[in-house]
Design an enzyme around this catalytic site. Structure first.
Site, PDB file in Angstrom:
ATOM      1  N   GLY A 305      39.168  33.001  33.409  1.00 13.53           N
ATOM      2  CA  GLY A 305      37.597  33.029  33.154  1.00 13.53           C
ATOM      3  C   GLY A 305      37.090  34.427  33.170  1.00 13.53           C
ATOM      4  N   SER A 306      35.895  34.858  33.631  1.00  9.92           N
ATOM      5  CA  SER A 306      35.129  35.843  33.226  1.00  9.92           C
ATOM      6  C   SER A 306      35.789  37.287  33.389  1.00  9.92           C
ATOM      7  CB  SER A 306      33.843  35.791  33.883  1.00  9.92           C
ATOM      8  OG  SER A 306      32.869  34.878  33.415  1.00  9.92           O
TER       9      SER A 306
END
Length: 583
Positions: A305-306
């Site tokens: 993810g981020s």
């Protein structure tokens, strides 16, 4: 006349053959008695000798400050020698009672005709001493060693444990087996033809050589801080599991590695779960045990993810396809071919610079710069940063990155990869790569092993690890440190802010497969001090219930750890201009 001549010749042939056979036997006998005597003497002695092993004490495992984490406990092995037993029923009755074994089990071993039969191993020394005091003919009590872990479940999936033969099975125990195991000794006794040991004949004894001490980079106090923080958030969020890693980003020394729920190293074959497991098959239990022993930080992959935006941003800055003041517009989504890829902020972030895009963790911004970089160069940076290779952490079973083939990366795949989806890596790979991008561009090797010590603490061997320089320029590395500090002071990582400390970091919230299950992973990576990182940490929370955003639930965990760890490491608070709130 002819018959008598024939018979005489026949008798001479028989007599000659007999003489040849007799002379042959005499020659063979002389050969055996004179030329082969030594060989057969050894064979005869072997028939009247009994050898028992003396286990070597396994080397200790100590933390970086000398705190003992794994040592040995004296136990006993109880054996019987069938030919020497004088009172079988008495032996069976006493051993059954003292060893808490079924009478039928003990009887089977006592009555088995063998040179020596083990009845039970790893018997407490107090029990062994009581059995020895009975002076039972034919019963042997040999002292032995059992691995003992002073803190039960602390760092269980890192340290690992040993089997009944004191050989490492998982973790550091198996990785450093050659240094820890030592060399067993032997006791050689002489018996008569009935197998009874001869009195007055000295034992031949070869003393065992104990294993060496392994000094590791893990810090008992830091591991304890991290374990408490992980256990607390796991309970509060009813998560499936929580992993925490703390490491020195300058040299790869791992200060803590936590995977809760942990398990009891002194009882590693008892499952650490509340569910009813009665009636399950042996195969099912073994599968559950294997799962319990897994170190999620190195054995399991996930979509980052981020937090992966750190890597995308570094590659794009290094390649020159984006600058800090480039302007973007986020309406809440970005169309890539015929697919609408949404931002986490449904209404969009509107107009923003690249710096703000990182602070806001804006997906459209990272899709845009990823497309600018292109699939070929993106893939090249993956290899340059080390993501396509193992970290070579000194623990067994490290998993590799699961990535598209270069030729299969289309526009949509490139877009999702840019913000950390559609591929999987391990937490240790993620943390190692980020460390290498913020430490000036040196790809370090994460590790625990520091040195091998003798019993009196003398250093026998110091471990060294590979380092690859220049994976990114020092200028880009410095820029990333500044950007990531702004994420904590002004952006989505504010809940990791600690007044008086310069902390950089990045949050992430990713979804597990299948997406329809609606299970999430909240994570945060943070380092301090931001201008010269000495410690970097990562928190990964699997399937939290309720609020599941990394910035909301993972960042505060690392903050609580750093509240304890940064002062402990000697990092003093400094007065810095401006403060951040926890809103």
């Amino acid at each position: 006349m002819k018959n008598r001549t024939y018979n005489k010749k026949k008798m001479l042939v028989v007599f000659g053959a007999a003489c040849i056979i007799i002379f042959g036997l005499i020659f063979r006998l002389v050969y055996l008695m004179v030329f082969d005597a030594g060989y057969y003497q050894k064979k005869a002695e072997a028939l009247h000798e009994r050898e028992r092993a003396i286990k070597a004490a396994r080397g200790e495992i100590v933390d970086r400050n000398g705190t003992v984490l794994a040592t040995n406990k004296t136990v006993c092995t109880i054996s019987v020698i069938h030919s020497q037993i004088e009172d079988p029923e008495g032996v069976i009755e006493i051993l059954s009672r003292e060893l808490e074994l079924e009478e039928s089990t003990v009887r089977k071993r006592v009555e088995r005709v063998s040179s020596m039969e083990k009845v039970k191993t790893n018997v407490e020394k107090e029990t062994g001493d009581r059995i020895r005091d009975y002076n039972l003919a034919g019963v042997k009590v040999d002292e032995d060693f059992k691995r003992y872990y002073l803190y039960d479940d602390l760092a269980s999936k890192v340290l690992g444990f040993t089997g009944g033969d004191n050989q490492g099975i998982i973790g550091l125990e198996v990785k450093y087996e050659d240094y820890l195991k030592g060399t067993n000794g032997t006791i050689l006794t002489v018996t008569d033809a009935r197998g009874i040991e001869l009195e007055g004949v000295a034992e031949d004894r070869v003393e065992p050589v104990a294993g060496n001490t392994l000094k590791i980079s893990l810090d008992y106090n830091i591991q304890s801080f991290c374990t408490q923080a992980a256990a607390k958030v796991m309970e509060e969020k009813q998560a499936d599991s929580v992993s925490v890693i703390l490491m020195n980003p300058q040299n790869g020394e791992i200060l803590a590695m936590v995977n809760v729920p942990e398990f009891n190293l002194n009882d590693p074959f008892t499952l650490n779960m509340e569910r009813d497991i009665s009636g399950i098959s042996d195969e099912e239990k073994q599968n559950l045990l294997n799962q319990m022993w897994r170190n999620g930080c190195i054995n399991d992959t996930y979509e980052p993810g981020s937090t992966f935006k750190i890597i995308t941003a570094t590659a794009c800055l290094e390649e020159g396809v984006v600058s800090l003041n480039d302007h973007f517009s986020c309406p809440g989504y970005k169309m890539v071919e015929d697919r609408k890829i949404r931002c986490h902020k449904v209404g969009g972030h509107g107009a923003e610079t690249f710096t703000q895009g990182l602070q806001n963790s804006c997906n459209p911004v990272f899709i845009e710069i990823g497309l600018r970089l292109g699939a070929d160069r993106f893939y090249d940076y993956f290899k340059q940063f080390g993501l396509m290779s193992l970290t070579n952490v000194d623990l067994p079973g490290e998993a590799g990155t699961i990535m598209h083939k270069k030729e299969d990366i289309g526009i949509v795949e490139l877009a999702t990869m840019s913000f950390g989806q559609s591929f999987q890596i391990t937490p240790i790979q993620m943390l190692t790569t980020v460390s290498s991008l913020i430490n000036g561009g040196r790809r370090i090797t994460p590790h625990f092993g520091m040195a091998v010590l003798s019993h009196d603490g003398e250093e026998l061997k110091q471990f060294s690890y590979d380092e690859k320089k220049g994976i990114v320029s020092e200028k880009t590395s410095a820029t990333m440190r500044t950007l990531l500090e702004s994420v904590v002071s002004e952006g989505g990582g504010k809940k990791a802010y600690i007044e008086g400390y310069r902390i950089g970091g990045k949050t992430a919230t990713s979804q597990t497969l299948p997406r329809s299950a609606h299970k999430y992973i909240a994570s945060f990576i943070g380092f301090a001090p931001a201008d010269n990182p000495q410690v970097i940490g990562m928190v990964v929370i699997h399937n939290p219930q309720g609020v599941y955003y990394g910035g909301t639930i993972a960042a505060p965990v690392l903050r609580s750890i750093y509240d304890n760890v940064l002062p402990y490491l000697g990092m003093e608070r400094q007065v810095t201009p401006g403060t951040a709130t926890d809103d």
